[in-house]
Write a protein that holds these residues in place. Structure first.
Motif, PDB file in Angstrom:
ATOM      1  N   LEU A  51      46.665  36.134  43.000  1.00 42.95           N
ATOM      2  CA  LEU A  51      45.767  35.406  42.254  1.00 42.95           C
ATOM      3  C   LEU A  51      44.584  34.922  43.485  1.00 42.95           C
ATOM      4  CD1 LEU A  51      47.530  33.033  39.796  1.00 42.95           C
ATOM      5  CD2 LEU A  51      46.226  35.145  39.489  1.00 42.95           C
ATOM      6  N   GLY A  52      43.376  35.524  43.339  1.00 42.47           N
ATOM      7  CA  GLY A  52      42.179  35.518  44.320  1.00 42.47           C
ATOM      8  C   GLY A  52      42.751  36.175  45.578  1.00 42.47           C
ATOM      9  N   CYS A  53      42.718  37.500  45.354  1.00 41.11           N
ATOM     10  CA  CYS A  53      42.996  38.592  46.082  1.00 41.11           C
ATOM     11  C   CYS A  53      41.770  38.602  47.359  1.00 41.11           C
ATOM     12  CB  CYS A  53      43.324  39.962  45.674  1.00 41.11           C
ATOM     13  SG  CYS A  53      42.019  40.703  44.706  1.00 41.11           S
ATOM     14  N   GLY A  54      40.679  38.296  47.038  1.00 39.86           N
ATOM     15  CA  GLY A  54      39.580  38.922  48.125  1.00 39.86           C
ATOM     16  C   GLY A  54      39.546  40.021  48.376  1.00 39.86           C
ATOM     17  N   PRO A  55      39.198  40.497  49.711  1.00 37.59           N
ATOM     18  CA  PRO A  55      39.007  41.652  50.013  1.00 37.59           C
ATOM     19  C   PRO A  55      40.334  42.878  50.153  1.00 37.59           C
ATOM     20  CG  PRO A  55      38.991  40.263  51.921  1.00 37.59           C
ATOM     21  CD  PRO A  55      39.161  39.384  50.763  1.00 37.59           C
ATOM     22  N   GLY A  56      41.426  42.042  49.984  1.00 34.11           N
ATOM     23  CA  GLY A  56      42.740  42.942  49.718  1.00 34.11           C
ATOM     24  C   GLY A  56      43.724  42.757  50.775  1.00 34.11           C
ATOM     25  N   ASP A  57      43.419  42.225  51.915  1.00 32.35           N
ATOM     26  CA  ASP A  57      44.278  42.089  53.207  1.00 32.35           C
ATOM     27  C   ASP A  57      45.510  41.621  52.776  1.00 32.35           C
ATOM     28  OD1 ASP A  57      44.879  42.522  55.937  1.00 32.35           O
ATOM     29  OD2 ASP A  57      45.014  40.205  55.873  1.00 32.35           O
ATOM     30  N   ILE A  58      45.817  40.684  51.929  1.00 30.70           N
ATOM     31  CA  ILE A  58      47.168  40.117  51.844  1.00 30.70           C
ATOM     32  C   ILE A  58      47.648  41.251  50.760  1.00 30.70           C
ATOM     33  CG2 ILE A  58      48.308  38.444  50.042  1.00 30.70           C
ATOM     34  CD1 ILE A  58      47.387  37.197  52.875  1.00 30.70           C
ATOM     35  N   CYS A  59      47.025  41.849  49.801  1.00 27.21           N
ATOM     36  CA  CYS A  59      47.596  42.672  49.019  1.00 27.21           C
ATOM     37  C   CYS A  59      48.168  43.886  49.893  1.00 27.21           C
ATOM     38  CB  CYS A  59      46.384  43.547  48.130  1.00 27.21           C
ATOM     39  SG  CYS A  59      45.510  42.488  46.888  1.00 27.21           S
TER      40      CYS A  59
END
Length: 218
Positions: A51-59
């Motif tokens: 939830l709230g992935c932003g630009p995807g680094d955590i993904c």
């Protein structure tokens, strides 16, 4: 110091570019390391929700940590998701990017085995939107991990944290970090939010500016 809210969505192209290209190696990897320790299941092959992935680094970091998993990643900013498409392209078969705002987003699965969120809570005008969404898409046994900023006691303390941890960053990122600190919640406020939503999560302050919240839904 009272909370000073900031805009919920990060959509200005210059602002989004600065955030997407900033060096979050240490806090982002610490979040994933703590999540791995908590989940304690390297061969996890279920569905997770960011939830709230932003630009995807955590993904991407999550996908590498749990190579058998799939991930639905939500963000309210289309500009952020455009960056996420690029970051997640090599593993796009395992990551589904979803545009939507909490708590209104409708997700493709009824439940998730892991729900994670990093640095979303302080952006929300109503913090209960995060906790209610977690309750909606969790089931007994779902593991929840949330990391966010903590609000300092004063504007001076916030400015000192910016100088300590972001002195080398672009001015726009330093400004956003300062405003995010002012928009963050205190430990006591987060505890009250969890009591109101009846979520059995534990709160731990893990640095001078971060809180880690985790638990298993019963």
């Amino acid at each position: 110091m009272d909370r000073q809210m900031e805009p919920e969505l990060m959509e200005d192209p210059v602002q989004v570019k600065a955030y997407a290209e900033a060096d979050f190696e240490i806090p982002h990897q610490q979040f994933i390391d703590r999540l791995q320790e908590f989940v304690a299941e390297p061969d996890f092959n279920g569905a997770a929700l960011d939830l709230g992935c932003g630009p995807g680094d955590i993904c991407v970091r999550f996908a590498k940590a749990f190579p058998l998993s799939t991930l639905d990643a939500v963000d309210g900013s289309e500009a952020m998701l455009e960056y996420a498409k690029t970051f997640t392209a090599p593993i796009k078969d395992r990551i589904r990017l979803i545009h939507g705002r909490l708590p209104f987003v409708i997700l493709p699965q009824q439940f998730y085995a892991i729900i994670l969120s990093n640095s979303l809570l302080h952006h929300l005008p109503d913090p209960l939107a995060l906790w209610q969404t977690i309750k909606r898409y969790a089931k007994p046994g779902t593991r929840v991990a949330v990391m966010d900023l903590l609000r300092p006691a004063s504007r001076e303390a916030a400015a000192a944290l910016v100088e300590t941890y972001a002195s080398h960053e672009a001015e726009i990122l330093r400004r956003d970090f300062y405003h995010s600190l002012l928009a963050a919640f205190t430990l006591e406020e987060i505890e009250a939010q969890l009591r109101e939503t009846e979520l059995p999560l534990r709160i731990e302050q893990i640095s001078d500016r971060h809180v880690f919240i985790k638990g298993i839904i019963s």
